[in-house]
Design an enzyme around this catalytic site. Structure first.
Site, PDB file in Angstrom:
ATOM      1  N   GLU A  41      11.875  19.186 -65.853  1.00  0.00           N
ATOM      2  CA  GLU A  41      11.276  18.308 -66.850  1.00  0.00           C
ATOM      3  C   GLU A  41      10.417  17.205 -66.235  1.00  0.00           C
ATOM      4  O   GLU A  41       9.373  16.841 -66.734  1.00  0.00           O
ATOM      5  CB  GLU A  41      12.404  17.648 -67.641  1.00  0.00           C
ATOM      6  CG  GLU A  41      12.667  18.273 -68.972  1.00  0.00           C
ATOM      7  CD  GLU A  41      11.512  18.076 -69.899  1.00  0.00           C
ATOM      8  OE1 GLU A  41      10.918  17.002 -69.830  1.00  0.00           O
ATOM      9  OE2 GLU A  41      11.208  19.001 -70.664  1.00  0.00           O
TER      10      GLU A  41
ATOM     11  N   ASP B  50     -25.937  10.999 -49.748  1.00  0.00           N
ATOM     12  CA  ASP B  50     -27.185  10.293 -49.467  1.00  0.00           C
ATOM     13  C   ASP B  50     -27.214   9.943 -47.993  1.00  0.00           C
ATOM     14  O   ASP B  50     -26.176   9.934 -47.338  1.00  0.00           O
ATOM     15  CB  ASP B  50     -27.222   8.969 -50.241  1.00  0.00           C
ATOM     16  CG  ASP B  50     -27.430   9.201 -51.714  1.00  0.00           C
ATOM     17  OD1 ASP B  50     -27.964  10.250 -52.066  1.00  0.00           O
ATOM     18  OD2 ASP B  50     -27.047   8.318 -52.499  1.00  0.00           O
TER      19      ASP B  50
ATOM     20  N   ASN C 248      21.749  16.962 -59.603  1.00  0.00           N
ATOM     21  CA  ASN C 248      20.382  17.001 -60.154  1.00  0.00           C
ATOM     22  C   ASN C 248      19.721  15.645 -60.144  1.00  0.00           C
ATOM     23  O   ASN C 248      18.543  15.511 -59.831  1.00  0.00           O
ATOM     24  CB  ASN C 248      20.406  17.464 -61.605  1.00  0.00           C
ATOM     25  CG  ASN C 248      20.513  18.949 -61.684  1.00  0.00           C
ATOM     26  OD1 ASN C 248      20.249  19.625 -60.694  1.00  0.00           O
ATOM     27  ND2 ASN C 248      20.899  19.453 -62.823  1.00  0.00           N
TER      28      ASN C 248
ATOM     29  N   ASP D 176      19.169  15.108 -55.783  1.00  0.00           N
ATOM     30  CA  ASP D 176      17.792  15.610 -55.772  1.00  0.00           C
ATOM     31  C   ASP D 176      16.798  14.488 -55.977  1.00  0.00           C
ATOM     32  O   ASP D 176      15.729  14.465 -55.398  1.00  0.00           O
ATOM     33  CB  ASP D 176      17.580  16.612 -56.917  1.00  0.00           C
ATOM     34  CG  ASP D 176      18.119  17.972 -56.550  1.00  0.00           C
ATOM     35  OD1 ASP D 176      18.616  18.105 -55.425  1.00  0.00           O
ATOM     36  OD2 ASP D 176      18.033  18.878 -57.393  1.00  0.00           O
TER      37      ASP D 176
HETATM   38  P1  ATP Z   1     -31.905   7.969 -48.705  1.00  0.00           P
HETATM   39  O1  ATP Z   1     -31.251   9.153 -49.255  1.00  0.00           O
HETATM   40  O2  ATP Z   1     -32.178   8.080 -47.270  1.00  0.00           O
HETATM   41  O3  ATP Z   1     -31.249   6.713 -49.110  1.00  0.00           O
HETATM   42  P2  ATP Z   1     -33.636   7.675 -50.764  1.00  0.00           P
HETATM   43  O4  ATP Z   1     -33.456   8.945 -51.480  1.00  0.00           O
HETATM   44  O5  ATP Z   1     -32.983   6.471 -51.264  1.00  0.00           O
HETATM   45  O6  ATP Z   1     -33.310   7.905 -49.267  1.00  0.00           O
HETATM   46  P3  ATP Z   1     -36.002   6.511 -51.509  1.00  0.00           P
HETATM   47  O7  ATP Z   1     -35.541   5.114 -51.423  1.00  0.00           O
HETATM   48  O8  ATP Z   1     -36.176   7.173 -52.813  1.00  0.00           O
HETATM   49  O9  ATP Z   1     -35.146   7.419 -50.589  1.00  0.00           O
HETATM   50  O10 ATP Z   1     -37.328   6.573 -50.708  1.00  0.00           O
HETATM   51  C1  ATP Z   1     -38.106   7.723 -50.654  1.00  0.00           C
HETATM   52  C2  ATP Z   1     -39.347   7.407 -49.855  1.00  0.00           C
HETATM   53  O11 ATP Z   1     -40.060   6.374 -50.523  1.00  0.00           O
HETATM   54  C3  ATP Z   1     -39.044   6.857 -48.479  1.00  0.00           C
HETATM   55  O12 ATP Z   1     -38.983   7.907 -47.538  1.00  0.00           O
HETATM   56  C4  ATP Z   1     -40.216   5.953 -48.217  1.00  0.00           C
HETATM   57  O13 ATP Z   1     -41.267   6.691 -47.662  1.00  0.00           O
HETATM   58  C5  ATP Z   1     -40.627   5.478 -49.580  1.00  0.00           C
HETATM   59  N1  ATP Z   1     -40.098   4.133 -49.835  1.00  0.00           N
HETATM   60  C6  ATP Z   1     -38.833   3.747 -49.780  1.00  0.00           C
HETATM   61  N2  ATP Z   1     -38.721   2.449 -50.078  1.00  0.00           N
HETATM   62  C7  ATP Z   1     -39.937   1.996 -50.337  1.00  0.00           C
HETATM   63  C8  ATP Z   1     -40.479   0.736 -50.720  1.00  0.00           C
HETATM   64  N3  ATP Z   1     -39.703  -0.318 -50.900  1.00  0.00           N
HETATM   65  N4  ATP Z   1     -41.803   0.633 -50.888  1.00  0.00           N
HETATM   66  C9  ATP Z   1     -42.576   1.707 -50.718  1.00  0.00           C
HETATM   67  N5  ATP Z   1     -42.143   2.903 -50.369  1.00  0.00           N
HETATM   68  C10 ATP Z   1     -40.841   3.075 -50.168  1.00  0.00           C
END
Ligand code: ATP
Length: 876
Positions: free
Chosen positions: A282, A324, A693, A697
């Site tokens: 139970e 990520d 029991n 147990d």
């Molecule tokens: P991760 O998984 O590594 O965290 P993410 O998926 O968060 O990366 P993003 O932040 O979406 O990545 O960034 C994607 C791309 O956009 C980067 O590779 C960069 O080239 C560009 N990027 C990131 N931050 C900026 C910003 N503040 N201004 C302009 N371009 C940016």
């Protein structure tokens, strides 16, 4: 009051509020008046309800019936003992459940959200539950709207109201009062509702309703979640039902056979009831909840906050961890390492200033506060700080070139733009992924793209994140501020290469994943080469067979094409959040169990659909956290792996408990059931069965939950969630050990009767008890010997065994207890014999483990199992 038809000033007057917010005293008073801003939970249990819950248990009812029967047949003393056992058992159950409830409550408090509120004129983070009507909340993209609000200021505000209205497109919100009329919820454009979330822009708003008075509160009864049942609990529920039938049959048969033999029906009835109780597990489903809740408490100490309880159990079954990159696998500490300027590019209006450094300083949202602390996104901070170190500080430059407009960063465009007023016109500065900029360059620069590309790729291949800059001059601020008009015809200025070092602990965690049969997969918005270089450093990619693919490559693949390779892909680069969903479903279709991390608003669907959605505690938006089953308080990949280890431990310990309880019950049933067939009297009285029991147990069983991880827990494949409880030899174990315990008890009884010993019943009882205790020690590990684990490695268990043995001696040697429990004090020789016979069980289990060890560890296979339907509670 219809706040949407009323002007902001009238709303403020009606709420006795002002744009500067409430003062603390008024807020406190209103909180007392309106109550907390929380949806009432119908399931919250009071202490009394918890206690009552213990007593409403079927087993307890059966026991109470047994006590009743005892009184009827004039055995009042048995009735007292039964009642005492019932109370003790209910108390232990209550304490356990209470602790579990408290653990969950503490977790819920930790997970409770906060809102940015103006109090006494100052922005403050206030627990959402403490919001009151009249409060002024500051909202931005990623925030969940904490109460029903009326906007008083909006900037490009868009809200996702799908949770409330079912409407999937984002609603643009305003602050203007609506013309008189009837408006459905979705059309009240100046109101925001509790539980919906901001996807774009920012806003300031008055709280107009809280808690159960909000629109969400009004339908709360409809959305209150049903009590969550985990897959294991479901299986135990089914097992429980089957065993109930077994219990009835065994009890009935025992009674029937005894009656035919002419035994007295009163004691027969009591023993039959006890037998039935022995077969009834139970307590098992409740125990699973308690173990999971306490496990969630332990996970918290490892920085993993559980939001949905089944996640604790499912963690042990994870086969893919999709994570990520930035901040989770890397430190999120970017620094500019390299720098390339396109020669001879000059921008009119900047005078002698260096164009690239000026762009770095101006095109940023990072800022340095008075204490020299940099605030903002790590990419932005790295670039702005680098410029500042070269004497291109943002504040001074912004004074000269005022920012007049901006196009914020988004991960679809992968760039951001700021527009600045200069003497010559409006200067447009764009920074972003180099790939996004190439297509936007002026015709004259297009020719040089392949050279630029080579340079960028060379940097990316070393693991650098490359941010490119482009610029152009416009005569005036364009009326249409869209990317298509602003971010085109740019002149490439150059780029900066940023390094974000991998986390050392992540490298170890990746290796650990691999030995545990779990495949780590990196998902990033970064460049393919950058991602690949970092994945190689971390060990995520270690051979050519492990693929790296980009979002566009993924888009080009059809479903069968993707399904064929999805299990080989280790890195997805340049993907957008929507593609995470596709990755999850492709893996799930291949029967994989997927944990997926996410931080942004766009990650919410992926977090909901993964088997375990994991949100970032530090860098995650509230929306991501609400969608997730678990929150990583330190954003560290290693914590996920640690959580998996805990998940496996908790699951193992639950199975050990089941193994212990069922093998013990089987022993009792065999002893009671078979003795008459050997021409022996019934070996135990009802009271003895109950004692075994519930006490023998119960106590050691409870502390099995504290057993540390098995040494090999991360060197074996993930737990197949579809596997029956009886897989892995559990069924055989229960049968054989049950037969052994039963056999030893009957043998002792027969021998003692043969020797003419008057204490034969107490001896049989003691053999059963002590063999159970021996088993509890040996069962602590599936394969390690207790001697290598060390008796002290689970002190609670040692304590429980000593305590239970002590209690048993009390009922053997205290005259008053002899009377109550119908026992007799054993002589030293008799006690010695019973202990020696009982210890056989301990040795047999130890030998069984020795055989398992001799067979060696099976290599961890690339895991795959048929996918069961998703457990309720964490996948929706
Ligand atoms: P991760 O998984 O590594 O965290 P993410 O998926 O968060 O990366 P993003 O932040 O979406 O990545 O960034 C994607 C791309 O956009 C980067 O590779 C960069 O080239 C560009 N990027 C990131 N931050 C900026 C910003 N503040 N201004 C302009 N371009 C940016």
């Amino acid at each position: 009051m219809e706040y949407y038809l009323t002007s902001v000033a009238d709303v403020a007057a009606a709420l006795a509020a002002s744009p500067a917010g409430l003062d603390a005293a008024t807020a406190k008073q209103r909180l007392a008046e309106h109550g907390p801003n929380r949806l009432e939970d119908a399931q919250e249990k009071t202490i009394w309800q918890l206690l009552l819950h213990q007593l409403a248990d079927v087993m307890i009812l059966v026991l109470l019936a047994a006590a009743g029967v005892s009184v009827l047949i004039g055995e009042a003393k048995s009735a007292y003992v039964i009642l005492a056992i019932v109370v003790l058992n209910a108390f232990i159950g209550f304490v356990q459940e209470y602790r579990a409830d408290k653990a969950m409550e503490a977790l819920q408090k930790m997970a409770a959200s906060h809102a940015l509120v103006l109090r006494d004129g100052q922005p403050q983070q206030v627990p959402t539950a403490e919001l009151v009507p009249g409060d002024v909340v500051l909202l931005e993209a990623g925030n969940v709207i904490p109460a029903d609000v009326r906007f008083l200021e909006t900037h490009a505000l868009k809200v996702d109201e799908s949770s409330l209205t079912g409407e999937s497109t984002n609603v643009e919100k305003t602050m203007e009062a609506l013309p008189p009329g009837e408006y459905p919820l979705g059309d009240r454009l100046n109101l925001g509702y509790k539980g919906t979330f901001v996807t774009n822009g920012r806003a300031t708003a008055y709280v107009v309703a809280t808690g159960m008075h909000t629109e969400l509160g009004k339908i709360a009864a409809l959305i209150q979640t049903a009590e969550v049942v985990t897959p294991l609990q479901k299986r135990l529920g089914t097992l429980g039902k089957r065993l109930s039938v077994v219990a009835l049959v065994v009890g009935g048969l025992f009674f029937g056979v005894g009656w035919l033999r002419g035994d007295g029906w009163e004691e027969l009835l009591l023993v039959s009831i006890s037998l039935a109780i022995a077969a009834l597990p139970e307590a098992l489903p409740a125990l699973v909840t308690v173990s999971l809740a306490l496990g969630a408490g332990r996970l918290m100490q490892s920085h993993a906050l559980i939001r949905k309880l089944p996640a604790v159990e499912t963690l042990g079954s994870v086969t893919y961890i999709c994570t990520d990159k930035t901040g989770t696998l890397t430190l999120n500490q970017m620094t500019v390492q390299d720098f390339y300027e396109v020669p001879e590019v000059a921008l009119p209006g900047l005078g002698d200033l260096n164009a690239l450094l000026t762009a770095m300083a101006l095109n940023t949202d990072a800022a340095c506060d008075s204490e020299n602390q940099w605030l903002g996104d790590s990419t932005e901070v790295a670039l702005a700080r680098y410029a500042a170190e070269q004497d291109y500080a943002r504040p001074a430059l912004e004074e000269q070139f005022e920012r007049v407009a901006e196009l914020p960063f988004d991960s679809d465009r992968k760039c951001m733009t700021t527009l600045h007023q200069t003497a010559q016109g409006v200067l447009v500065l764009t920074k972003g992924a180099a790939g996004s900029l190439y297509t936007q360059l002026t015709n004259s620069q297009q020719a040089g793209i392949s050279d630029l590309q080579q340079r960028v790729d060379a940097q990316a291949a070393q693991g650098y994140r490359v941010l490119a800059y482009g610029a152009k001059m416009l005569p005036e601020l364009p009326a249409d501020l869209s990317s298509a008009t602003v971010e085109t015809g740019l002149t490439f200025l150059g780029f900066a290469s940023l390094l974000d070092p991998p986390r050392e602990e992540a490298r170890q965690a990746v290796a650990e994943c691999k030995t545990a049969g779990i495949i780590p997969v990196m998902i990033t918005g970064d460049h393919k080469l950058t991602a690949k270089a970092i994945a190689e450093k971390l060990g995520i990619v270690s051979s050519e067979a492990e693929l790296v693919m980009t979002g566009p490559e993924l888009t080009a693949l059809d479903e069968p094409g993707f399904a064929a390779i999805v299990e080989k892909v280790r890195v997805y680069a340049r993907v957008d959040p929507a593609q995470k969903l596709r990755i999850i479903s492709a893996l799930q279709a291949r029967n994989q169990f997927v944990a997926m991390t996410g931080d942004g608003v766009n990650d919410a669907p992926a977090l909901k659909n993964a088997d375990i959605g994991i949100a970032m505690g530090i860098n995650g938006t509230e929306v991501a956290k609400e969608a997730a089953a678990m929150i990583l308080l330190d954003d560290d990949f290693a914590t996920i792996v640690e959580a998996v280890r805990h998940g496996r431990r908790i699951y193992d310990n639950i199975l050990k408990f089941i193994r212990y309880i069922l093998a013990g019950s089987a022993g009792e049933i065999f002893a009671l059931f078979c003795a008459p067939f050997f021409g022996l009297p019934v070996p135990l009285l009802a009271i003895h069965v109950l004692w075994i029991n519930l006490i023998t147990d119960g106590l050691p069983g409870l502390v099995l939950a504290y057993e540390p991880s098995e040494r090999n827990s991360m060197r074996r494949p993930p737990i197949d969630p579809r596997q029956t409880i009886f897989a892995d030899g559990l069924g055989w174990f229960i049968l054989l050990i049950g037969l052994l315990v039963g056999g030893l008890t009957i043998a002792t009884q027969a021998w003692a009767i043969g020797q003419g010993l008057p204490h034969w019943q107490t001896m049989a009882f003691t053999v059963l008890c002590f063999s159970q205790l021996g088993m509890s020690l040996a069962i602590r590990s599936r394969r390690e010997s207790i001697f290598s684990l060390g008796l002290l490695s689970n002190k609670a268990m040692l304590g429980a065994v000593v305590l239970t043995a002590g209690l048993h001696l009390v009922i053997l040697y205290v005259p008053f207890c002899n009377e109550l429990f119908s026992t007799q004090p054993l002589t030293l020789a008799e006690l010695g014999i019973t202990v020696a016979v009982a210890s056989v069980v301990f040795w047999v289990v130890e030998i069984q483990k020795l055989i398992i060890r001799r067979r060696g560890v099976a290599p961890v296979p690339q895991h795959q199992f048929p996918r069961p339907s998703l457990p309720t509670g964490h996948a929706n």
